[in-house]
Scaffold this motif. Structure first.
Motif, short mmCIF file in Angstrom:
data_model
loop_
_atom_site.label_atom_id
_atom_site.label_comp_id
_atom_site.label_asym_id
_atom_site.label_seq_id
_atom_site.Cartn_x
_atom_site.Cartn_y
_atom_site.Cartn_z
N THR A 25 9.98 -7.79 16.16
CA THR A 25 8.44 -7.10 15.59
C THR A 25 7.68 -7.43 15.32
OG1 THR A 25 7.78 -6.20 12.90
CG2 THR A 25 10.15 -7.64 13.28
N SER A 27 6.04 -6.87 13.07
CA SER A 27 5.28 -6.40 11.21
C SER A 27 5.34 -7.25 10.47
CB SER A 27 6.07 -5.38 10.94
OG SER A 27 5.07 -4.04 11.40
N SER A 51 8.27 2.70 8.80
CA SER A 51 7.83 2.63 10.12
C SER A 51 7.18 1.46 10.24
CB SER A 51 7.10 3.59 9.77
OG SER A 51 7.23 4.88 10.01
N VAL A 78 5.78 -1.82 13.35
CA VAL A 78 5.57 -2.24 14.65
C VAL A 78 6.94 -2.96 15.28
CG1 VAL A 78 3.95 -3.01 16.23
CG2 VAL A 78 3.12 -1.90 13.72
N THR A 114 4.03 -4.26 21.77
CA THR A 114 4.26 -3.35 21.23
C THR A 114 4.50 -1.60 20.77
OG1 THR A 114 1.95 -3.27 20.45
CG2 THR A 114 3.08 -5.75 19.49
N PHE A 115 5.03 -1.44 19.51
CA PHE A 115 5.17 0.34 19.69
C PHE A 115 5.30 0.52 18.80
CE2 PHE A 115 9.94 0.15 19.81
CZ PHE A 115 9.50 -1.31 20.42
N PRO A 116 5.47 1.55 17.98
CA PRO A 116 5.63 1.99 17.23
C PRO A 116 7.80 2.33 16.69
CG PRO A 116 5.18 3.74 17.43
CD PRO A 116 4.29 2.80 18.78
N LYS A 173 10.37 2.92 14.25
CA LYS A 173 11.42 3.55 12.64
C LYS A 173 13.02 2.52 12.91
CE LYS A 173 9.43 7.60 11.49
NZ LYS A 173 9.23 8.68 11.25
N ASP A 214 12.68 4.42 18.85
CA ASP A 214 11.35 3.75 19.28
C ASP A 214 10.38 5.53 19.10
OD1 ASP A 214 8.74 3.91 21.00
OD2 ASP A 214 9.72 3.00 22.73
N SER A 245 7.18 6.33 19.93
CA SER A 245 5.87 6.30 21.00
C SER A 245 5.79 7.94 21.10
CB SER A 245 6.13 5.66 21.74
OG SER A 245 6.53 4.22 21.62
N LYS A 305 4.96 9.70 18.02
CA LYS A 305 3.43 9.19 17.80
C LYS A 305 2.51 9.85 18.91
CE LYS A 305 1.34 6.31 14.78
NZ LYS A 305 0.07 6.81 15.48
N ASP A 362 -0.44 12.06 17.35
CA ASP A 362 -2.14 11.97 17.64
C ASP A 362 -2.83 12.81 18.39
OD1 ASP A 362 -1.57 9.66 16.39
OD2 ASP A 362 -1.00 8.37 18.32
#
Ligand code: C2E
Ligand code: MG
Ligand code: MG
Length: 595
Positions: A84, A86, A104, A106, A114-116, A118, A138, A140, A143, A147
């Motif tokens: 991570t 984060s 949530s 990174v 890096t990617f979002p 959970k 993942d 992404s 997201k 977006d």
């Protein structure tokens, strides 16, 4: 789609079973049941990472290996923090996880990307130690989709700038911020000068490219904390936090000067300029709508001052001249922004039949009446804008739209199975003087496939009175196509019916001022009767306008005026409501019974 909660429950169960059935975590699996649970873990679509008591990776299933880009051997023994980006303190997060939280954060892949991510966790006691099993996802793709939705809702698709909606939000925030910090907020309204000419000359694609270049140039001038938005068309807005008005003027000056350089579009150099209106919160207004309107008014003032300049809003700008100019410019955009509407008022024949006092209404036509769905003032009646349209010449494109929309609507009604009716369209003097009117009508009839005999154009008496030979020629050409011609508001001018005898006229519409007092004023009754009798003798069709009461309807019926129009039957209504009226009429609409 599966409920994510139940999916997570299922995974947790598999992990728990695997852990419990495994007597020695480092040893080989022995029981068939344990092999089964391991296989579940291996084949799960969700990523699972199990940490040992030292928070180092003990197990990572293939789905998680794919997410993080490590194979099992590489991952084994790595501290969790390598997965991570984060700053997450596992011990602190434990309580949240125990309460079922999904965090949530990174994530970080082996290649540093890096990617979002959970993350949810389960805890297991084993040999007196607590192990943590993470379910990782993942997000992404989600997201990116979210977006994209946000971009579509809040950003202009052409320039990528914030759109009108986001600008409103930011303005609301800026106003609140200015209140808290005793600051000023400047709102600029920019409009490119003569953009329409660019569009008409070089085409819309070229126009779009110019808008993109302008957006880029403006963005280059703004500070990061400023908002630059596109409101639509060639209109841009800017939001600036300022300490004094001079600061706003300096930015406006900079923008104006930046247009001195040409824009390079498709290898072609193009010069354009912009007119800017500026208003300042809280000096000029305290609410968002008025602020935008003021900036807009100031912008029109800049246009009237010769374009290519900026103007600070001043109260006297709302004087009638500026307001008129503003209105004219908004009306100019009304057609392209689809703000014009037609309402339809039935023209009916009343059949007295059956028992005395009972009558049936038969709708034989509709008059198309124009309305403007104004962005600020709501639905405007024609007398609020037709004079302006007439004066500015805008009535030509507007009138063309009306004719086309009315004919197209009548065809739609026919296609929907309504009884064929005729449609009446009002023409203004300027339209009648237009040399191409007859050709335009012919073209419209061709493209819409509307029968000429079911179209009636309405012109007023005075237009005929001052009718030159040219106008009469135009009317003859129109009549020759089969289109009918009606004299509207008859009786309000000073022409006589005998004058009409030599003109190509089919219908006379008796003005509602006569009908209003027809039952109480013997004079009006006598005039109406005379007009009806003479018109009949001349072979003209008669329509009584403004029939509001049953008494007026009965009276006109006695005078043998068959076609009537007025609130008694219906007010002008949108097309779908008109269709309902016409359908009701088909099933023997008993108008007296409805009283
Ligand atoms: P008009 O052609 O004489 O249209 C009839 C007007 O009388 C309509 O007003 C209608 O709503 C109103 N009216 C109908 N029945 C009654 C009634 O029983 N009582 C009363 N008090 N009024 C009734 P509207 O829609 O406001 O239109 C006003 C005028 O605007 C029209 O008068 C017409 O001259 C002009 N207009 C409307 N649409 C167009 C258009 O597309 N082009 C042009 N050039 N002029 C239009
Ligand atoms: Mg009319
Ligand atoms: Mg009329």
């Amino acid at each position: 789609m599966q409920n994510p909660d139940s999916r997570i429950q299922r995974i947790r169960r598999a992990i728990r079973q695997t852990m419990h059935k495994c007597p020695n975590r480092s040893g080989d699996s022995t029981t068939p049941r344990e092999a089964l649970y391991r296989s579940v873990l291996e084949n799960l679509a969700e990523g699972v990472v199990i940490l040992n008591e030292a928070c180092r990776i003990e197990t990572i299933n293939p789905a998680a290996q794919r997410i993080f880009g490590y194979d099992a051997a590489q991952a084994s023994g790595l501290p969790f923090c390598r997965l991570t980006d984060s700053d997450i303190h596992l011990r602190n997060a434990c309580d949240e996880f125990r309460n079922g939280a999904v965090l949530s954060i990174v994530g970080k892949r082996a290649n540093g990307e890096t990617f979002p991510l959970k993350l949810s966790a389960s805890f297991f006691s084993h040999d007196g130690n607590t192990l943590i099993a993470f379910v990782v996802q993942d997000v992404s793709a989600h997201k990116a989709f979210e977006d994209q939705l946000i971009r579509m809702a809040y950003y202009d698709h052409l320039t990528g700038l914030p759109n009108r909606r986001l600008f409103h939000d930011r303005l609301a925030q800026a106003v609140a911020h200015a209140d808290r910090n005793a600051k000023l907020t400047a709102i600029f309204f920019l409009d490119l000068d003569r953009f329409k000419t660019v569009n008409d000359t070089f085409g819309h694609e070229f126009g779009d490219l110019l808008l993109v270049s302008v957006a880029e140039r403006l963005a280059g001038i703004m500070r990061k904390c400023d908002t630059l938005a596109r409101m639509g068309g060639d209109e841009f807005t800017v939001l600036l936090e300022i300490n004094n008005i001079q600061e706003a003027e300096a930015v406006a000056q900079k923008i104006t000067e930046s247009f001195a350089q040409p824009f390079l579009i498709g290898g072609q150099e193009l010069f354009t300029s912009t007119s800017i209106g500026i208003t300042v919160y809280p000096l000029d207004a305290s609410d968002i709508d008025t602020l935008i309107k003021n900036a807009d008014t100031a912008m029109y003032h800049a246009k009237s001052e010769g374009r290519n300049n900026y103007q600070l809003y001043a109260k006297q700008m709302n004087a009638p001249a500026a307001e008129k100019m503003r209105m004219e410019n908004t009306l100019r955009k009304a057609v392209s922004r689809h703000q014009l509407r037609l309402h339809y008022q039935p023209q009916a024949i009343v059949h007295c039949e059956g028992s005395p006092g009972h009558a049936r209404m038969e709708i034989i036509g509709a008059e198309a009446l124009l309305r403007w769905e104004h962005p600020e003032f709501g639905l405007l009646p024609p007398d609020r804008f037709i004079p302006l349209a007439e004066e500015s010449g805008l009535i030509i494109p507007i009138g063309e739209w009306v004719l086309r929309a009315a004919c197209a609507q009548n065809k739609l009604w026919q296609a929907a199975g309504l009884n064929p009716i005729s449609i009446a369209v009002n023409l203004s003097p300027r339209q009648l003087h237009h040399p191409k009117l007859a050709a335009q009508i012919e073209h419209l009839l061709n493209v819409t496939g509307h029968e000429p005999t079911r179209l009636e154009i309405e012109i007023t008496e005075s237009m005929m009175l001052h009718g030159s030979e040219k106008i009469v020629g135009t009317l003859r050409a129109i009549k020759q196509m089969g289109v009918r011609i009606a004299i509207d508001d008859f009786g309000t001018g000073h022409s006589s019916l005998s004058h009409l005898q030599h003109l190509p006229v089919d219908t006379v519409k008796i003005d509602r001022t006569f009908i209003r007092n027809i039952t109480s004023n013997p004079n009006d009754a006598a005039i109406t009767q005379a007009v009806i009798d003479m018109a009949r003798n001349m072979g003209l069709r008669i329509v009584a306008e403004g029939v509001e009461t049953r008494e007026q309807m009965m009276f006109l019926q006695e005078l043998h005026c068959s076609v009537m129009q007025g609130y008694f039957f219906s007010k002008p209504v949108p097309s779908d409501e008109f269709a309902k009226l016409a359908r009701a009429e088909l099933s023997a609409y008993d108008i007296l019974g409805l009283q």
